[in-house]
Design a protein around this motif. Structure first.
Motif, PDB file in Angstrom:
ATOM      1  N   ARG A 126     -15.486  23.822 -27.257  1.00 57.58           N
ATOM      2  CA  ARG A 126     -14.704  23.295 -26.135  1.00 57.58           C
ATOM      3  C   ARG A 126     -15.539  23.256 -24.859  1.00 57.58           C
ATOM      4  NH1 ARG A 126      -8.424  25.459 -26.592  1.00 57.58           N
ATOM      5  NH2 ARG A 126      -7.999  24.595 -28.682  1.00 57.58           N
ATOM      6  N   ARG A 127     -16.301  24.309 -24.631  1.00 56.61           N
ATOM      7  CA  ARG A 127     -17.159  24.352 -23.436  1.00 56.61           C
ATOM      8  C   ARG A 127     -18.238  23.278 -23.501  1.00 56.61           C
ATOM      9  NH1 ARG A 127     -19.874  29.027 -24.435  1.00 56.61           N
ATOM     10  NH2 ARG A 127     -21.432  27.715 -25.491  1.00 56.61           N
ATOM     11  N   ASP A 128     -18.959  23.227 -24.610  1.00 50.36           N
ATOM     12  CA  ASP A 128     -20.102  22.321 -24.711  1.00 50.36           C
ATOM     13  C   ASP A 128     -19.676  20.870 -24.868  1.00 50.36           C
ATOM     14  OD1 ASP A 128     -21.647  24.550 -24.463  1.00 50.36           O
ATOM     15  OD2 ASP A 128     -22.162  24.705 -26.586  1.00 50.36           O
ATOM     16  N   ALA A 130     -17.136  19.533 -23.396  1.00 47.44           N
ATOM     17  CA  ALA A 130     -16.823  19.079 -22.038  1.00 47.44           C
ATOM     18  C   ALA A 130     -18.094  18.663 -21.298  1.00 47.44           C
ATOM     19  CB  ALA A 130     -16.097  20.176 -21.269  1.00 47.44           C
ATOM     20  N   THR A 131     -19.158  19.428 -21.494  1.00 44.66           N
ATOM     21  CA  THR A 131     -20.441  19.086 -20.867  1.00 44.66           C
ATOM     22  C   THR A 131     -20.966  17.761 -21.394  1.00 44.66           C
ATOM     23  OG1 THR A 131     -21.025  21.408 -20.552  1.00 44.66           O
ATOM     24  CG2 THR A 131     -22.833  19.827 -20.536  1.00 44.66           C
ATOM     25  N   GLN A 132     -20.909  17.572 -22.712  1.00 51.09           N
ATOM     26  CA  GLN A 132     -21.425  16.334 -23.301  1.00 51.09           C
ATOM     27  C   GLN A 132     -20.587  15.126 -22.902  1.00 51.09           C
ATOM     28  OE1 GLN A 132     -24.292  16.544 -24.494  1.00 51.09           O
ATOM     29  NE2 GLN A 132     -24.397  18.761 -24.781  1.00 51.09           N
ATOM     30  N   ILE A 133     -19.277  15.298 -22.805  1.00 52.66           N
ATOM     31  CA  ILE A 133     -18.411  14.201 -22.354  1.00 52.66           C
ATOM     32  C   ILE A 133     -18.826  13.767 -20.950  1.00 52.66           C
ATOM     33  CG2 ILE A 133     -16.058  13.595 -21.662  1.00 52.66           C
ATOM     34  CD1 ILE A 133     -15.112  15.494 -23.944  1.00 52.66           C
ATOM     35  N   GLY A 134     -19.067  14.742 -20.075  1.00 59.37           N
ATOM     36  CA  GLY A 134     -19.510  14.420 -18.723  1.00 59.37           C
ATOM     37  C   GLY A 134     -20.833  13.676 -18.722  1.00 59.37           C
ATOM     38  N   LEU A 252      -8.101  19.217 -23.027  1.00 59.04           N
ATOM     39  CA  LEU A 252      -9.338  19.704 -22.406  1.00 59.04           C
ATOM     40  C   LEU A 252     -10.416  18.620 -22.418  1.00 59.04           C
ATOM     41  CD1 LEU A 252      -9.384  23.294 -23.928  1.00 59.04           C
ATOM     42  CD2 LEU A 252      -9.086  22.718 -21.518  1.00 59.04           C
ATOM     43  N   SER A 253     -10.464  17.823 -23.472  1.00 50.71           N
ATOM     44  CA  SER A 253     -11.423  16.722 -23.528  1.00 50.71           C
ATOM     45  C   SER A 253     -11.138  15.695 -22.445  1.00 50.71           C
ATOM     46  CB  SER A 253     -11.384  16.057 -24.904  1.00 50.71           C
ATOM     47  OG  SER A 253     -11.786  16.947 -25.934  1.00 50.71           O
ATOM     48  N   LYS A 255      -9.667  16.284 -19.606  1.00 50.25           N
ATOM     49  CA  LYS A 255      -9.938  16.868 -18.302  1.00 50.25           C
ATOM     50  C   LYS A 255     -11.425  16.969 -17.973  1.00 50.25           C
ATOM     51  CE  LYS A 255      -5.705  19.657 -18.219  1.00 50.25           C
ATOM     52  NZ  LYS A 255      -5.153  21.026 -18.277  1.00 50.25           N
ATOM     53  N   ALA A 256     -12.260  16.880 -19.021  1.00 51.00           N
ATOM     54  CA  ALA A 256     -13.696  17.016 -18.823  1.00 51.00           C
ATOM     55  C   ALA A 256     -14.225  15.944 -17.897  1.00 51.00           C
ATOM     56  CB  ALA A 256     -14.420  16.954 -20.160  1.00 51.00           C
TER      57      ALA A 256
END
Length: 256
Positions: A126-128, A130-134, A252-253, A255-256
């Motif tokens: 979930r953390r990573d 979100a980073t990749q989506i950004g 969460l995806s 919101k990323a």
């Protein structure tokens, strides 16, 4: 708009191999390009192509936006319709081999002992993700922003947020992150071991000893398609947990 490349490498638009640990799933790009071309001929500008092969950049490493397949997919779309308004659709549950190596227990574990895509219950994923989506959105905005009108983040079976393995008759949720998340869900719902024992009609169960229901427990029904809460709350709770967990992953995806 950037010039569309016509070199041999650009032919990857017509076929992309979607690699999952232990599996290779072929995905054709030619079909969606043909559909976009057909739609353009009828005045349809809004399209939502799937961008397979989304890169996962190494932790702590500056993303190299020139080393990925995103350009190939987007250039193909805009070659088919230079006026397209695009809602890119891209999966976020297929991390790179370096990530799988670093987090092997965070991949979905099926009832048959095989592994699948990244677990939606994994805090690391979930953390990573979100980073990749950004990272992906920044790339798309910088290079194709005039054509982008939204984003469709997708994942799991058929890239529609069904649990991985669903179409293969497998049951997901036996990985450690899923069990940990299930226990946290039960603690929030029941608060005490005594309340859990009463609900599950099990005098010895505790939050610490909870296990994911077996396939037999997850598929048993007593009244047609219905379960009996007096004897099957374990499976009922797990289904509720699984649905909430998937919805949380989607939220969460977004919101990323």
């Amino acid at each position: 708009m950037r010039a569309v490349r016509a070199d041999a490498a650009h032919q990857r638009n017509t076929r992309c191999a979607r690699v999952v640990p232990g599996r290779v799933l072929e995905r054709s790009g030619a079909g969606q390009v043909a559909e976009i071309t057909l739609a353009a001929g009828h005045g349809v500008k809004i399209v939502s192509p799937t961008l397979w092969g989304i890169p996962w950049w190494q932790d702590g490493v500056q993303p190299n936006f020139n080393d990925n397949d995103i350009d190939y997919w987007m250039d193909a779309v805009l070659a088919a319709n230079p006026n397209a308004l695009v809602i890119p659709r891209f999966p976020v549950d297929q991390p790179a081999p370096w990530w799988v190596t670093a987090h092997p227990d965070d991949m979905t574990l099926f009832n048959d002992g095989t592994r699948g895509l990244a677990s939606v219950h994994s805090a690391n994923w979930r953390r990573d993700a979100a980073t990749q989506i950004g990272n992906v959105i920044r790339l798309l905005e910088a290079r194709y922003g005039d054509h982008i009108i939204g984003y469709h983040v997708c994942g799991q079976s058929t890239a529609e947020w069904f649990y991985d393995g669903f179409w293969d008759g497998k049951y997901a949720g036996y990985e450690a992150p899923a069990l940990d998340a299930f226990k946290a869900f039960l603690r929030a719902k029941y608060v005490t071991d005594a309340a859990l024992r009463t609900a599950w009609n099990n005098s010895s169960i505790t939050f610490d000893t909870v296990q994911v229901p077996t396939v037999a427990e997850r598929t048993a029904v007593n009244y047609g398609a219905f379960r009996d809460p007096a004897t099957q709350m374990k499976a009922i709770d797990f289904d509720e947990f699984a649905n909430v967990g998937m919805a949380d992953a989607v939220s969460l995806s977004c919101k990323a």
